[in-house]
Design a protein around this motif. Structure first.
Motif, PDB file in Angstrom:
ATOM      1  N   SER A 198       9.335  -1.948   7.121  1.00 59.80           N
ATOM      2  CA  SER A 198       8.352  -0.929   7.504  1.00 59.80           C
ATOM      3  C   SER A 198       9.042   0.131   8.358  1.00 59.80           C
ATOM      4  N   GLU A 224      -0.191  -0.171  -2.543  1.00 62.64           N
ATOM      5  CA  GLU A 224       1.113  -0.688  -2.960  1.00 62.64           C
ATOM      6  C   GLU A 224       1.011  -1.431  -4.281  1.00 62.64           C
ATOM      7  N   SER A 241       5.171   5.398   2.882  1.00 61.72           N
ATOM      8  CA  SER A 241       4.550   4.098   3.066  1.00 61.72           C
ATOM      9  C   SER A 241       3.047   4.268   2.939  1.00 61.72           C
ATOM     10  N   GLN A 252       2.376 -10.029  -4.573  1.00 63.40           N
ATOM     11  CA  GLN A 252       3.442  -9.343  -5.300  1.00 63.40           C
ATOM     12  C   GLN A 252       4.138 -10.292  -6.267  1.00 63.40           C
ATOM     13  N   GLN A 308      10.294  -4.677   1.770  1.00 69.28           N
ATOM     14  CA  GLN A 308       9.598  -5.460   2.777  1.00 69.28           C
ATOM     15  C   GLN A 308       9.694  -4.833   4.172  1.00 69.28           C
ATOM     16  N   GLY A 338       2.076  -0.643   4.751  1.00 73.70           N
ATOM     17  CA  GLY A 338       2.951  -1.682   4.234  1.00 73.70           C
ATOM     18  C   GLY A 338       4.407  -1.294   4.321  1.00 73.70           C
ATOM     19  N   GLY A 339       5.158  -1.735   3.271  1.00 75.30           N
ATOM     20  CA  GLY A 339       6.584  -1.469   3.255  1.00 75.30           C
ATOM     21  C   GLY A 339       6.913  -0.045   2.848  1.00 75.30           C
ATOM     22  N   THR A 350      -0.963   1.933   2.140  1.00 76.91           N
ATOM     23  CA  THR A 350      -1.676   0.692   2.428  1.00 76.91           C
ATOM     24  C   THR A 350      -1.320  -0.380   1.393  1.00 76.91           C
ATOM     25  N   PRO A 351      -1.482  -1.665   1.740  1.00 79.06           N
ATOM     26  CA  PRO A 351      -1.164  -2.741   0.791  1.00 79.06           C
ATOM     27  C   PRO A 351      -1.926  -2.645  -0.523  1.00 79.06           C
TER      28      PRO A 351
END
Length: 940
Positions: free
Chosen positions: A869, A830, A824, A671, A867, A879-880, A826-827
């Motif tokens: 969850s 994101e 929310s 990020q 950040q 993720g977040g 998945t990374p």
């Protein structure tokens, strides 16, 4: 061997060659073994009996064509005696050029000047006194051409001229000015051959002329070897050629008209009478011929050596310096030329101070383009604007696709055609990009030939650029910079391709140190090596200069103080730059120079030191905390201490990111990495807007149906010129650097913008409601600038709407989202969502529970990913959390959406989408309209 040679010659025994070759290859018998009685070699008897494959094989094994038998005959003499014409051709083609030259030179120099009559010697002397033989005598050529046409009945005439200007001038004389020809124009066909002209004339020149019509071909040295015209009987050789050379000290290319070599003279002579006896007229004296060089100067001695030096580092032993390795060449380049190239490679960080390849240098050696273009491409990968840079880099690596008009009256039309492709961006690079994209579109529609003719473009050049693009992209895939799917796939590396400010940042990174400063007061263009520079006539910016009649207004008409250029050339004592683009000062400050740390160059400004002088009239507030940022010995920016720290830190974060991606191209983006790019996008875009530069659309789009792998993203925005705040100039600095113009801004404004930038790079999850502009403006007295930080907008600008499918394994997750206004994912998802949100895109999320057969509604993303969850989802690996605003919560059955296909997913139906799949905007809009029709509500 005696037995084999005798059997071949006496009995024409081909089987004897098997034993003969075995003896040569395996028994160490020399290929030029001579018969013990006759002195004949295998090559002689093979040529005498017409065994062509064996003759070629013996030549390839190194057989000496000049060996003589006991009777004094060579292999060529044997072939002539036994009338083996094909063998003679093979042997003649194998004679070294120098030996042929010595034979044919004797035919050229048939008599010495002393054998001329006294009258002829006097005429020659008067001619030399009356005409400068460094120029081309077009009057003499016209007289000679008229004599040929009046004394002979047929036969094409080929005239060798040095360049385009002479070709067009002579063509106009024949067709319009000289009444000896213009009054009988139906009796002549005139063709022009030039590498930068349309290829249509080349094809026409090959065809025989109609009966009673004389064909006249005006050509550069392209007709020496590249093109053979069978019906040419007469050749007029001006003896001149345009030769490009490179001055390693001034780093300026020069295109000079020089005398050709003896080898070229003989080659031109051979163009006359290819299929029948011919005559060649050389427009120079025997004395001039005797003083010509044997061969043209090798390209190694007259071109930049950066690419060669880079490849040398791969081939040479690690302990061997580049200069030492290249000194072993048959004609080694000058030491200073090698040193200049090595210094340039160090400047772009391809070599370290010990002349060892850096990580960047290894990658540049892998790319099939020059090092600075390779760096430009790799910067584009990291900046995520690859597609337009691929086109520009390949065009610069090959050649200008715009052709020269055949008629001088079309010059203006050709330049206007080039200008139409610039989209008012003050950029030749944009013209190259737009021309290629328009050609691709015309090609897909089947009318590329007429398109090229109408716009003075070379179709063959465009085809080559297209092939080079494919090759270069394939190499980027091979070394890991572009991946097949996931992060760094073809879509990811093109997220900013629509943003022209970001594309120009990659151009600056690659073109440095090819930079020019515009003095607004005097309108002079200066570089780090030239005090006065002009635009090349082929540049679209030259029209601006001509329009303003070279007055001071021409420089003032440019929206910024800085230009990048591809090449600087010198002609008629004047330096000119070609292929230019205006760039903002912040782009120069961020992307110019190498990767050295700038913190060591932040020091007290000389301006501030002068302020300590009690005689200085300036107030303390005008020069408080003024420091310098030194990019190199020429680029030194004076600015306020706080602003300098911000610029220096952002620049360093970019350099760190670039080095990180070069070392580990396949490593996932963090990020923090994404935030650095988004900060640069915001700063560069705001600066372009402040300068009043237009943001063109469609520069990252390919003119063909897009697939899921190559759909571009739009991050451009319309820009308007904003008013400039008043500034106060300081006195000129005594050295060549950027003196500072100080902008009076209150501390509240500076603090507000500083906080906005810090949020963008220090806290990737945050969003800012203001964009910032860092402005560097050059004072009129020197190649210098001011760096001013100020807030330009408090309202985010939505640049595009993007649609994403969000899959869930449970209806419970959808209910939680609708109740709490959160989501929310998945990374990997994101990353895409964060990029779009930070780029001020309107992000629409369309939800579907797996196996439900419905879309459960859609919402818009209202915050970046935090950040934290959420424990309520009941699914690990997410993720977040980020905020969403639900717009429609009604379910939509899949049968209602059967007709909507997604081009970015291989034209599959929208319901057949994976989690995180992005929809093509039109498909997404169609899908949302189904909810609108059912509910009657409008999307806001």
């Amino acid at each position: 061997m005696d037995s084999c040679i005798s059997s071949i010659f006496l009995h024409e025994d081909q089987e004897a060659f098997s034993q003969l070759f075995n003896l040569i290859l395996n028994e160490n018998v020399p290929v030029d073994f001579m018969h013990s009685e006759t002195g004949s070699t295998a090559l002689m008897v093979s040529a005498a009996r017409g065994f062509l494959p064996q003759t070629q094989q013996l030549l390839s094994m190194g057989a000496d064509i000049n060996m003589k038998a006991s009777n004094g005959w060579t292999a060529l003499d044997f072939a002539k005696h036994f009338q083996q014409t094909e063998a003679m051709d093979i042997l003649k083609s194998s004679i070294p050029l120098g030996e042929v030259s010595s034979l044919e030179e004797s035919a050229l120099v048939q008599c010495s000047p002393t054998e001329l009559s006294s009258e002829e010697q006097e005429l020659l002397k008067q001619y030399h006194h009356s005409f400068d033989d460094q120029r081309v005598d077009l009057d003499l050529i016209m007289t000679l051409l008229h004599n040929i046409c009046t004394t002979t009945n047929e036969g094409a005439v080929l005239i060798f001229l040095p360049g385009y200007d002479e070709i067009v001038s002579l063509r106009d004389r024949i067709l319009f000015d000289d009444k000896r020809f213009s009054t009988h124009s139906e009796s002549y066909q005139v063709f022009t051959l030039h590498s930068d002209m349309q290829t249509l004339d080349q094809k026409r020149a090959m065809k025989p002329a109609p009966s009673g019509v004389r064909k006249i071909i005006l050509s550069t040295n392209i007709a020496e070897t590249s093109i053979t015209i069978d019906d040419v009987v007469f050749v007029i050789d001006s003896g001149k050629i345009k030769e490009k050379s490179f001055d390693t000290l001034s780093r300026v290319s020069m295109l000079k008209t020089v005398w050709i070599s003896k080898a070229s003279v003989l080659q031109r002579k051979g163009r006359a009478g290819r299929c029948r006896p011919g005559i060649c007229f050389h427009l120079f004296s025997r004395l001039r011929f005797n003083n010509m060089q044997e061969f043209q100067v090798p390209q190694l001695l007259r071109m930049p050596l950066q690419e060669l030096c880079l490849q040398t580092k791969l081939l040479a032993p690690s302990s061997c310096p580049v200069a030492e390795f290249l000194s072993k060449a048959p004609q080694p380049p000058p030491t200073h030329a090698i040193q200049s190239a090595v210094h340039m490679l160090k400047t772009i960080d391809a070599l370290d101070q010990n002349e060892d390849l850096t990580d960047l240098g290894f990658h540049l050696a892998d790319l099939p383009v020059e090092p600075h273009l390779g760096k430009m491409v790799l910067c584009a990968v990291v900046l995520k604007c690859l597609d337009p840079i691929l086109t520009i880099a390949c065009t610069l690596a090959y050649r200008d696709p715009f052709t020269l008009p055949a008629e001088s009256s079309q010059k203006r039309a050709a330049l206007q055609s080039r200008k139409r492709f610039t989209s008012n961006t003050f950029s030749d690079h944009m013209a190259l990009l737009r021309a290629f994209q328009a050609w691709q579109k015309a090609r897909s529609e089947g009318w590329e030939r007429s398109f090229c003719e109408r716009n003075f473009l070379s179709q063959s050049t465009m085809d080559m650029i297209l092939g080079m693009r494919t090759q270069l992209l394939g190499q980027l895939r091979a070394i890991g910079f572009v991946r097949a799917r996931g992060g760094s796939d073809i879509r990811d590396v093109n997220l900013n391709s629509e943003n022209w400010a970001v594309v120009k940042a990659a151009l600056v990174a690659g073109m440095y140190p090819n930079m020019v400063h515009v003095n607004k007061k005097t309108s002079l263009l200066t570089s780090n090596r030239e005090k006065k520079v002009h635009f090349h006539p082929t540049s679209v910016l030259s029209q601006l200069q001509l329009k303003e009649n070279n007055s001071s207004k021409s420089g003032q008409a440019l929206p910024t103080d800085w230009l990048i250029y591809d090449e600087m050339s010198r002609g008629h004592r004047m330096a000119s730059v070609r292929c230019c683009s205006v760039v903002t000062s912040i782009t120069v400050a961020m992307f110019g120079g190498g990767t050295k740390l700038l913190s060591s160059t932040l020091h007290e400004s000389a301006i501030q030191k002068r302020n300590e002088n009690p005689l200085d009239d300036m107030s303390d507030s005008d020069t408080e905390d003024l420091v310098e940022i030194k990019i190199d010995d020429w680029l030194v920016f004076g600015l306020e201490r706080e602003t300098a720290a911000l610029v220096s830190e952002l620049r360093q974060k970019w350099q760190n990111l670039f080095i990180k991606r070069i070392r580990c191209p396949s490593k996932p983006w963090s990020q923090q990495d994404e935030a650095v790019i988004q900060t640069l996008v915001s700063v560069l875009g705001a600066e372009e807007q402040e300068a009043g530069l237009q943001q063109p659309t469609g520069i990252g789009q390919r003119p063909r149906p897009m697939t899921s792998e190559d759909g571009p993203r739009s991050s451009g925005r319309n820009s308007k010129a904003s008013s400039q705040l008043p500034s106060h100039n300081t006195n000129d600095k005594p050295r060549r650097m950027l003196s500072s113009d100080l902008l009076k801004t209150n501390s509240h404004s500076r603090d507000e913008v500083s906080l906005a930038i810090k949020k963008l790079w220090d806290y990737p999850s945050s969003s800012s409601s203001s964009s910032c502009s860092v402005t560097l403006d050059g004072p009129p007295e020197s190649p210098s600038g001011k760096l001013v930080l100020k807030s330009v907008s408090q309202k985010p600008t939505v640049s595009s709407v993007r649609y994403f499918i969000m899959k869930s394994n449970s209806i419970r997750n959808i209910e939680i989202s609708q109740q709490k206004g959160i989501w929310s994912t998945t990374p990997s998802n994101e990353t895409k969502l964060t990029q779009g949100f930070l780029a001020n895109s309107f992000i629409i999320l369309i939800f579907s529970v797996q196996g439900s057969g419905h879309f459960q509604g859609y919402a818009r993303m209202t915050s970046v990913v935090s950040q934290e969850s959420c424990q309520d989802w009941g699914f690990m690996g997410l993720g977040g959390v980020f905020s969403v605003e639900w717009i429609h919560k009604e379910s939509l059955p899949f049968p209602f959406t059967q007709h909507i296909l997604n081009p970015w997913n291989d034209n599959k139906r929208v319901q057949v989408s994976r989690d995180g799949q992005e929809l093509e905007p039109q498909a997404g809009s169609q899908l949302l309209s189904l909810w609108e029709r059912n509910s009657g509500n409008q999307l806001h």
